[in-house]
Write a protein that holds these residues in place. Structure first.
Motif, PDB file in Angstrom:
ATOM      1  N   VAL A 228       0.665  -1.130   0.246  1.00  0.00           N
ATOM      2  CA  VAL A 228      -0.275  -0.282  -0.050  1.00  0.00           C
ATOM      3  C   VAL A 228       0.790   0.837  -0.020  1.00  0.00           C
ATOM      4  O   VAL A 228       1.811   1.427   0.996  1.00  0.00           O
ATOM      5  N   LEU A 229       0.539   2.374  -1.137  1.00  0.00           N
ATOM      6  CA  LEU A 229       1.606   3.404  -0.978  1.00  0.00           C
ATOM      7  C   LEU A 229       0.190   4.666  -0.894  1.00  0.00           C
ATOM      8  O   LEU A 229      -0.955   4.943  -1.347  1.00  0.00           O
ATOM      9  N   ALA A 230       0.059   5.551   0.481  1.00  0.00           N
ATOM     10  CA  ALA A 230      -0.189   6.764   0.744  1.00  0.00           C
ATOM     11  C   ALA A 230       0.244   7.834   0.000  1.00  0.00           C
ATOM     12  O   ALA A 230       1.611   8.001   0.853  1.00  0.00           O
ATOM     13  N   SER A 231      -0.376   8.602  -0.576  1.00  0.00           N
ATOM     14  CA  SER A 231       0.199   9.824  -1.613  1.00  0.00           C
ATOM     15  C   SER A 231       1.868   9.609  -1.323  1.00  0.00           C
ATOM     16  O   SER A 231       2.830   9.987  -1.604  1.00  0.00           O
ATOM     17  N   GLY A 232       2.800   7.910  -1.867  1.00  0.00           N
ATOM     18  CA  GLY A 232       3.714   7.613  -2.687  1.00  0.00           C
ATOM     19  C   GLY A 232       4.618   7.778  -0.774  1.00  0.00           C
ATOM     20  O   GLY A 232       5.190   6.415  -1.848  1.00  0.00           O
ATOM     21  N   ARG A 233       4.272   7.369   0.246  1.00  0.00           N
ATOM     22  CA  ARG A 233       5.034   7.099   0.786  1.00  0.00           C
ATOM     23  C   ARG A 233       4.220   5.223   1.350  1.00  0.00           C
ATOM     24  O   ARG A 233       3.025   4.894   0.893  1.00  0.00           O
ATOM     25  N   PRO A 234       5.119   4.618   2.118  1.00  0.00           N
ATOM     26  CA  PRO A 234       4.798   3.126   2.397  1.00  0.00           C
ATOM     27  C   PRO A 234       3.893   3.141   2.880  1.00  0.00           C
ATOM     28  O   PRO A 234       3.740   4.522   4.133  1.00  0.00           O
ATOM     29  N   GLY A 235       2.753   2.504   2.725  1.00  0.00           N
ATOM     30  CA  GLY A 235       1.529   2.755   4.081  1.00  0.00           C
ATOM     31  C   GLY A 235       0.437   1.579   4.292  1.00  0.00           C
ATOM     32  O   GLY A 235       1.587   0.076   4.216  1.00  0.00           O
ATOM     33  N   GLU A 236      -0.273   1.210   4.986  1.00  0.00           N
ATOM     34  CA  GLU A 236      -1.032   0.342   5.586  1.00  0.00           C
ATOM     35  C   GLU A 236      -2.557   0.313   5.337  1.00  0.00           C
ATOM     36  O   GLU A 236      -3.174   1.678   4.777  1.00  0.00           O
ATOM     37  N   LEU A 237      -3.288  -0.423   5.268  1.00  0.00           N
ATOM     38  CA  LEU A 237      -4.632  -0.350   4.197  1.00  0.00           C
ATOM     39  C   LEU A 237      -5.282   0.465   5.510  1.00  0.00           C
ATOM     40  O   LEU A 237      -5.323   0.330   6.298  1.00  0.00           O
ATOM     41  N   PRO A 238      -6.144   1.307   4.998  1.00  0.00           N
ATOM     42  CA  PRO A 238      -6.775   1.663   6.093  1.00  0.00           C
ATOM     43  C   PRO A 238      -8.377   1.235   6.965  1.00  0.00           C
ATOM     44  O   PRO A 238      -8.707   0.326   6.873  1.00  0.00           O
ATOM     45  N   ALA A 239      -7.659   2.050   7.846  1.00  0.00           N
ATOM     46  CA  ALA A 239      -8.518   0.972   8.773  1.00  0.00           C
ATOM     47  C   ALA A 239      -9.998   0.868   8.548  1.00  0.00           C
ATOM     48  O   ALA A 239     -10.859  -0.642   8.740  1.00  0.00           O
ATOM     49  N   ALA A 240     -10.782   2.254   8.065  1.00  0.00           N
ATOM     50  CA  ALA A 240     -12.135   1.670   7.085  1.00  0.00           C
ATOM     51  C   ALA A 240     -12.155   0.427   6.157  1.00  0.00           C
ATOM     52  O   ALA A 240     -13.619   0.479   6.114  1.00  0.00           O
ATOM     53  N   ALA A 241     -11.065   0.285   5.497  1.00  0.00           N
ATOM     54  CA  ALA A 241     -11.000  -0.388   4.304  1.00  0.00           C
ATOM     55  C   ALA A 241     -12.119  -1.750   4.643  1.00  0.00           C
ATOM     56  O   ALA A 241     -12.017  -3.432   4.267  1.00  0.00           O
ATOM     57  N   LEU A 242     -11.496  -2.440   5.911  1.00  0.00           N
ATOM     58  CA  LEU A 242     -11.064  -3.407   6.667  1.00  0.00           C
ATOM     59  C   LEU A 242     -12.722  -3.667   6.874  1.00  0.00           C
ATOM     60  O   LEU A 242     -13.182  -4.937   7.672  1.00  0.00           O
ATOM     61  N   ARG A 243     -13.923  -2.600   6.964  1.00  0.00           N
ATOM     62  CA  ARG A 243     -14.922  -2.777   7.522  1.00  0.00           C
ATOM     63  C   ARG A 243     -15.486  -3.665   5.937  1.00  0.00           C
ATOM     64  O   ARG A 243     -16.810  -4.185   6.220  1.00  0.00           O
ATOM     65  N   TYR A 244     -14.732  -3.497   5.363  1.00  0.00           N
ATOM     66  CA  TYR A 244     -15.864  -3.949   3.963  1.00  0.00           C
ATOM     67  C   TYR A 244     -15.085  -5.386   3.381  1.00  0.00           C
ATOM     68  O   TYR A 244     -13.527  -5.676   3.769  1.00  0.00           O
ATOM     69  N   PRO A 245     -16.035  -6.505   3.040  1.00  0.00           N
ATOM     70  CA  PRO A 245     -15.081  -8.042   3.136  1.00  0.00           C
ATOM     71  C   PRO A 245     -13.960  -7.564   1.708  1.00  0.00           C
ATOM     72  O   PRO A 245     -12.879  -8.377   1.651  1.00  0.00           O
ATOM     73  N   ALA A 246     -14.128  -6.535   0.678  1.00  0.00           N
ATOM     74  CA  ALA A 246     -13.244  -6.782  -0.035  1.00  0.00           C
ATOM     75  C   ALA A 246     -11.401  -6.215   0.661  1.00  0.00           C
ATOM     76  O   ALA A 246     -10.772  -6.786   0.005  1.00  0.00           O
ATOM     77  N   GLY A 247     -11.823  -5.612   1.752  1.00  0.00           N
ATOM     78  CA  GLY A 247     -10.316  -5.364   2.440  1.00  0.00           C
ATOM     79  C   GLY A 247     -10.601  -6.335   2.930  1.00  0.00           C
ATOM     80  O   GLY A 247      -8.743  -6.846   3.152  1.00  0.00           O
ATOM     81  N   ALA A 248     -10.958  -6.788   3.721  1.00  0.00           N
ATOM     82  CA  ALA A 248     -10.888  -8.250   4.781  1.00  0.00           C
ATOM     83  C   ALA A 248     -10.148  -9.299   3.429  1.00  0.00           C
ATOM     84  O   ALA A 248      -8.717  -9.959   4.258  1.00  0.00           O
ATOM     85  N   LEU A 249     -10.872  -9.036   2.791  1.00  0.00           N
ATOM     86  CA  LEU A 249     -10.175  -9.679   1.704  1.00  0.00           C
ATOM     87  C   LEU A 249      -8.661  -9.746   1.329  1.00  0.00           C
ATOM     88  O   LEU A 249      -7.246 -10.901   1.564  1.00  0.00           O
ATOM     89  N   LEU A 250      -8.182  -8.643   0.773  1.00  0.00           N
ATOM     90  CA  LEU A 250      -6.745  -8.215   0.947  1.00  0.00           C
ATOM     91  C   LEU A 250      -5.869  -8.306   1.502  1.00  0.00           C
ATOM     92  O   LEU A 250      -4.926  -8.720   1.762  1.00  0.00           O
ATOM     93  N   ALA A 251      -6.280  -8.269   3.185  1.00  0.00           N
ATOM     94  CA  ALA A 251      -5.186  -7.780   4.525  1.00  0.00           C
ATOM     95  C   ALA A 251      -5.508  -9.273   4.293  1.00  0.00           C
ATOM     96  O   ALA A 251      -4.240  -9.196   5.051  1.00  0.00           O
ATOM     97  N   ALA A 252      -5.718  -9.928   4.664  1.00  0.00           N
ATOM     98  CA  ALA A 252      -5.232 -11.990   4.159  1.00  0.00           C
ATOM     99  C   ALA A 252      -4.020 -11.775   3.642  1.00  0.00           C
ATOM    100  O   ALA A 252      -3.369 -12.805   3.944  1.00  0.00           O
ATOM    101  N   ALA A 253      -3.834 -11.033   2.593  1.00  0.00           N
ATOM    102  CA  ALA A 253      -2.264 -11.550   1.873  1.00  0.00           C
ATOM    103  C   ALA A 253      -1.156 -10.729   2.703  1.00  0.00           C
ATOM    104  O   ALA A 253      -1.404 -10.245   3.244  1.00  0.00           O
ATOM    105  N   PRO A 254       0.190 -11.654   2.141  1.00  0.00           N
ATOM    106  CA  PRO A 254       1.227 -11.446   2.910  1.00  0.00           C
ATOM    107  C   PRO A 254       1.939  -9.398   2.515  1.00  0.00           C
ATOM    108  O   PRO A 254       1.715  -9.726   1.279  1.00  0.00           O
ATOM    109  N   ALA A 255       2.270  -8.736   2.992  1.00  0.00           N
ATOM    110  CA  ALA A 255       3.178  -8.025   3.048  1.00  0.00           C
ATOM    111  C   ALA A 255       4.275  -7.499   1.799  1.00  0.00           C
ATOM    112  O   ALA A 255       4.646  -9.024   2.556  1.00  0.00           O
ATOM    113  N   ALA A 256       4.563  -7.059   1.456  1.00  0.00           N
ATOM    114  CA  ALA A 256       5.813  -6.965   0.231  1.00  0.00           C
ATOM    115  C   ALA A 256       6.980  -6.675   0.750  1.00  0.00           C
ATOM    116  O   ALA A 256       6.755  -6.053   1.785  1.00  0.00           O
ATOM    117  N   GLY A 257       7.772  -7.347   0.181  1.00  0.00           N
ATOM    118  CA  GLY A 257       9.422  -7.680   1.615  1.00  0.00           C
ATOM    119  C   GLY A 257       9.480  -6.178   0.759  1.00  0.00           C
ATOM    120  O   GLY A 257       9.528  -5.731  -0.500  1.00  0.00           O
TER     121      GLY A 257
END
Length: 257
Positions: A228-257
């Motif tokens: 996840v990039l947040a305005s060009g910076r390394p970031g995380e999925l926003p908390a709001a994203a995890l409230r939706y099934p699509a966000g939860a599905l994506l959050a289950a993937a490993p973070a890129a190294g």
């Protein structure tokens, strides 16, 4: 295979989830722009600048494709992105599913942001793909912002307002903003489950794979990472994203190294 998705906020989740389901082995990079969101009220020039910035920020990831997972950004910035990135990196835009909805038969309603409703862009889509089909444009005031904030009360209120503007005889509803996909179930419930919902996420995912010369392989190994990039910076999925099934599905993937 690495795919970048560009949007100002979490509207890209539905397309990213469709790509994850189609190719669980694909690495996904979500380039969002929390410092400058929302893009909708900005001028066309500003939207082009922000979309280009989002794509450029992800070029270090060496993407195989860039997906503009936003209707507004696709309208204004797709040509500029393609001029800069293609043919080296294919750029895929998002167009509301007016054609399949009209092909199924009307009447049809198009739920979109107030800025998009009545715009030359939407009128052109209707003229090209829904000629002869009754179409009702429905401005969904405040819905995208409520979804972005995961404000359930505000979502329900905005959906209810739009439902009241939707004729009872409508057979299909085009969700003309990628944010709306995230609450498709609520929209269907508010309309009494009568019309068929038409969204762009699956079609955009399929077109992305076609541009990459490959196809869906939902049985592929679940090795795809998420960055996840947040305005060009390394970031995380926003908390709001995890409230939706699509966000939860994506959050289950490993973070890129």
């Amino acid at each position: 295979m690495r795919i970048v998705l560009v949007d100002s906020g979490i509207g890209l989740l539905s397309t990213a989830a469709a790509l994850r389901q189609a190719r669980p082995d694909a690495d996904l990079v979500l380039s969002m722009d929390p410092d400058h969101m929302p893009w909708g009220p900005r001028t066309a020039e500003e939207i082009v600048d922000r979309a280009l910035a989002g794509a450029r920020a992800a070029l270090a990831e060496r993407p195989d494709a860039v997906v503009v997972a936003c209707n507004t950004a696709s309208v204004h910035a797709l040509s500029a992105l393609r001029a800069e990135l293609e043919p080296g990196v294919p750029v895929i835009g998002t167009v509301p599913a007016v054609k399949p909805a009209a092909d199924r038969g009307g009447p049809v309603a198009i739920w979109a942001t107030p800025a998009t409703t009545g715009s030359p862009y939407q009128r052109d889509l209707i003229d090209r793909f829904a000629r002869g089909v009754p179409v009702t444009p429905v401005p969904c005031d405040g819905l995208a912002d409520a979804i972005e904030a995961a404000d359930e009360a505000a979502v329900d209120a905005a959906v209810a307002r739009a439902a009241r503007l939707t004729p009872a005889e409508v057979r299909g509803v085009v969700l003309g903003c990628t944010h709306y996909d995230l609450v498709g179930g609520r929209i269907a419930a508010a309309l009494g489950h009568r019309p068929v919902m038409f969204t762009a996420a699956a079609a955009v995912a399929a077109q992305t794979l076609r541009r990459l010369g490959t196809t869906a392989r939902p049985d592929a190994p679940h090795t795809g990472t998420l960055r996840v990039l947040a305005s060009g910076r390394p970031g995380e999925l926003p908390a709001a994203a995890l409230r939706y099934p699509a966000g939860a599905l994506l959050a289950a993937a490993p973070a890129a190294g």
